[in-house]
Design a protein around this motif. Structure first.
Motif, short mmCIF file in Angstrom:
data_model
loop_
_atom_site.label_atom_id
_atom_site.label_comp_id
_atom_site.label_asym_id
_atom_site.label_seq_id
_atom_site.Cartn_x
_atom_site.Cartn_y
_atom_site.Cartn_z
N LEU A 194 -24.77 21.00 -20.67
CA LEU A 194 -25.66 21.64 -21.41
C LEU A 194 -27.06 21.01 -21.16
O LEU A 194 -27.95 21.67 -21.39
CB LEU A 194 -25.20 22.05 -22.53
CG LEU A 194 -23.92 23.18 -22.74
CD1 LEU A 194 -23.28 23.27 -23.85
CD2 LEU A 194 -24.45 24.51 -22.39
N GLU A 195 -27.10 19.89 -21.39
CA GLU A 195 -28.34 19.06 -21.14
C GLU A 195 -28.89 19.33 -19.73
O GLU A 195 -30.34 19.79 -19.69
CB GLU A 195 -28.14 17.59 -21.25
CG GLU A 195 -27.67 17.17 -22.66
CD GLU A 195 -27.36 15.70 -22.54
OE1 GLU A 195 -27.47 15.02 -21.52
OE2 GLU A 195 -27.11 15.20 -23.74
N ALA A 196 -28.15 19.66 -18.58
CA ALA A 196 -28.72 20.13 -17.36
C ALA A 196 -28.94 21.56 -17.49
O ALA A 196 -29.83 21.90 -16.82
CB ALA A 196 -27.46 19.76 -16.22
N ASP A 197 -28.32 22.20 -17.96
CA ASP A 197 -28.51 24.00 -17.98
C ASP A 197 -28.09 24.48 -19.31
O ASP A 197 -26.73 24.62 -19.65
CB ASP A 197 -27.55 24.50 -16.96
CG ASP A 197 -27.67 26.00 -16.88
OD1 ASP A 197 -28.39 26.44 -17.57
OD2 ASP A 197 -27.09 26.45 -16.02
N PRO A 198 -29.16 24.34 -20.18
CA PRO A 198 -28.70 24.89 -21.62
C PRO A 198 -28.04 26.19 -21.96
O PRO A 198 -27.69 26.46 -23.00
CB PRO A 198 -30.24 24.76 -22.33
CG PRO A 198 -30.97 23.81 -21.42
CD PRO A 198 -30.45 24.12 -19.91
N ASP A 199 -28.25 27.06 -20.90
CA ASP A 199 -27.93 28.35 -20.82
C ASP A 199 -26.53 28.86 -20.17
O ASP A 199 -26.33 29.66 -19.56
CB ASP A 199 -28.70 29.49 -20.62
CG ASP A 199 -29.92 29.51 -21.62
OD1 ASP A 199 -29.85 29.17 -22.60
OD2 ASP A 199 -31.12 30.00 -21.24
#
Length: 297
Positions: A189-194
Motif C-alpha cells: 500500500l505504500e507503493a500503491d495506496p489504492d
C-alpha cells in the motif's frame, strides 16, 4: 464461354507464393496475431499463427505465441505440442519453457512444471513471472518455506512492485504469520495506496489478528474501491459479527454469496451467525450448503 475468358462467379485458386512473399506474409500474420493476443482475441490469433506456421514452419516465435493462446484458452494439450515445437527450434527459450511450465501446472503436473521452471531460470534467473510461477507451484506442493524464498527473491529484484508484496503477504497469511503478512500488505500500500486487493487482504489479516477496528477500516476502503469484491464483503461480514453487528454482517454475507454462490466460507460464517440468532432452519440450510460444496454431500 470463349477460351481465355475467366468465369468470375467461381473463386480462383490462390497463386503459389514465392519464398520471399511467403516469408513476408508469415511475418505480417505473426505481427497481427500479437495484436490479437494483446486484445485477448486468442482464436483470431491462433488462426493467423496457424497460417503463418504453414508458410514458415521454422519460426519458433509463431509456435510459442500459438501455444500461449492455447494455454490462455485452457487447450492444454495443444499448448504443450506448440511449446514442444518451439523448443525444438529454440531449446534455450526461457519464455517457452516458462509458458510450458505454466501449462503443466494448470494440468496438475507439478513436477514437470518445476522441471521447466528450473530450466528456464538457469537461462533467465531474474525473470519475475517465472519466479512467481515457480513459487505458486511450490505452494501447491506444500513446500512453503521454499516458496517464501522465491517470493523474497522477487521482492529483492524490484521492491517497488505492489503485487509482489501482496503475493508474499498471502503466503505469510497462509502460514498463519499474520504480523508478517500485515507488514507486507502495508509495503504494497505504500507503493500503491489504492490497491484494493492489498487493503482487502490486510483487512483479513487484521481480522485474524483480532484487530477488528483496523480491519474494518481497511475493508471499508477496499469496498469503496471495489464494491463487487466478494472476499472483502465476506471478511467485513465476519468483522462486523465480531463487533456485535450481526445484521450488518448478514447483509455483507448475503451480498458476498450473491456475487459467488459457491463461496463456501461465507455460507459457514453466515450459518454460525444465524445459529447465534436462533434462526436454526436457515442455519441448517447454510451448513448443508457447506457440506455440499466441501464434501459433495
Amino acid at each position: 464461354m470463349s477460351e481465355g475468358i475467366k468465369d468470375h462467379s467461381e473463386p480462383s485458386e490462390p497463386s503459389e507464393l514465392s519464398e520471399a512473399a511467403a516469408q513476408s506474409r508469415a511475418s505480417v500474420l505473426r505481427s497481427r496475431a500479437e495484436s490479437y493476443i494483446a486484445l485477448s482475441r486468442h482464436d483470431a490469433a491462433i488462426a493467423d499463427l496457424t497460417e503463418s506456421i504453414a508458410l514458415a514452419p521454422d519460426h519458433a516465435r509463431a509456435w510459442r505465441l500459438r501455444g500461449e493462446s492455447h494455454r490462455v484458452l485452457e487447450r492444454h494439450e495443444a499448448a504443450l505440442e506448440d511449446f514442444g515445437e518451439a523448443l525444438k527450434l529454440e531449446p534455450d527459450s526461457a519464455y517457452a519453457l516458462g509458458s510450458r511450465g505454466q501449462t503443466h501446472a494448470a494440468m496438475g503436473c507439478l513436477e514437470e512444471a518445476m522441471a521447466d521452471f528450473e530450466h528456464a531460470l538457469t537461462l533467465a534467473p531474474d525473470s519475475l513471472w517465472i519466479l512467481e510461477a515457480k513459487a505458486d507451484v511450490l505452494v501447491d506442493l506444500d513446500r512453503l518455506d521454499e516458496a517464501l524464498t522465491e517470493h523474497s527473491k522477487i521482492i529483492s529484484l524490484d521492491e517497488g512492485l505492489a503485487y509482489s508484496w501482496v503475493a508474499r503477504g498471502d503466503l505469510y497469511q497462509r502460514m498463519k504469520l499474520y504480523a508478517e503478512a500485515i507488514d507486507d500488505y502495508t509495503r504494497a500500500l505504500e507503493a500503491d495506496p489504492d490497491y484494493a486487493r492489498a487493503l482487502s487482504r490486510r483487512g483479513e489479516a487484521l481480522r485474524m489478528a483480532e484487530r477488528y477496528e483496523q480491519a474494518l477500516a481497511d475493508l471499508n476502503r477496499a469496498l469503496e474501491l471495489d464494491p463487487a469484491n466478494d472476499r472483502a464483503l465476506g471478511s467485513r461480514g465476519a468483522v462486523l459479527s465480531e463487533l456485535g453487528d450481526n445484521e450488518g454482517a448478514l447483509k455483507d454475507l448475503d451480498s458476498a454469496i450473491e456475487l459467488d454462490p459457491d463461496y463456501n466460507w461465507a455460507f459457514r460464517v453466515r450459518g454460525e451467525i444465524l445459529q447465534e440468532l436462533d434462526r436454526h432452519e436457515e442455519a441448517v440450510s447454510d451448513f448443508t450448503r457447506v457440506l455440499h460444496l466441501e464434501f459433495g454431500d
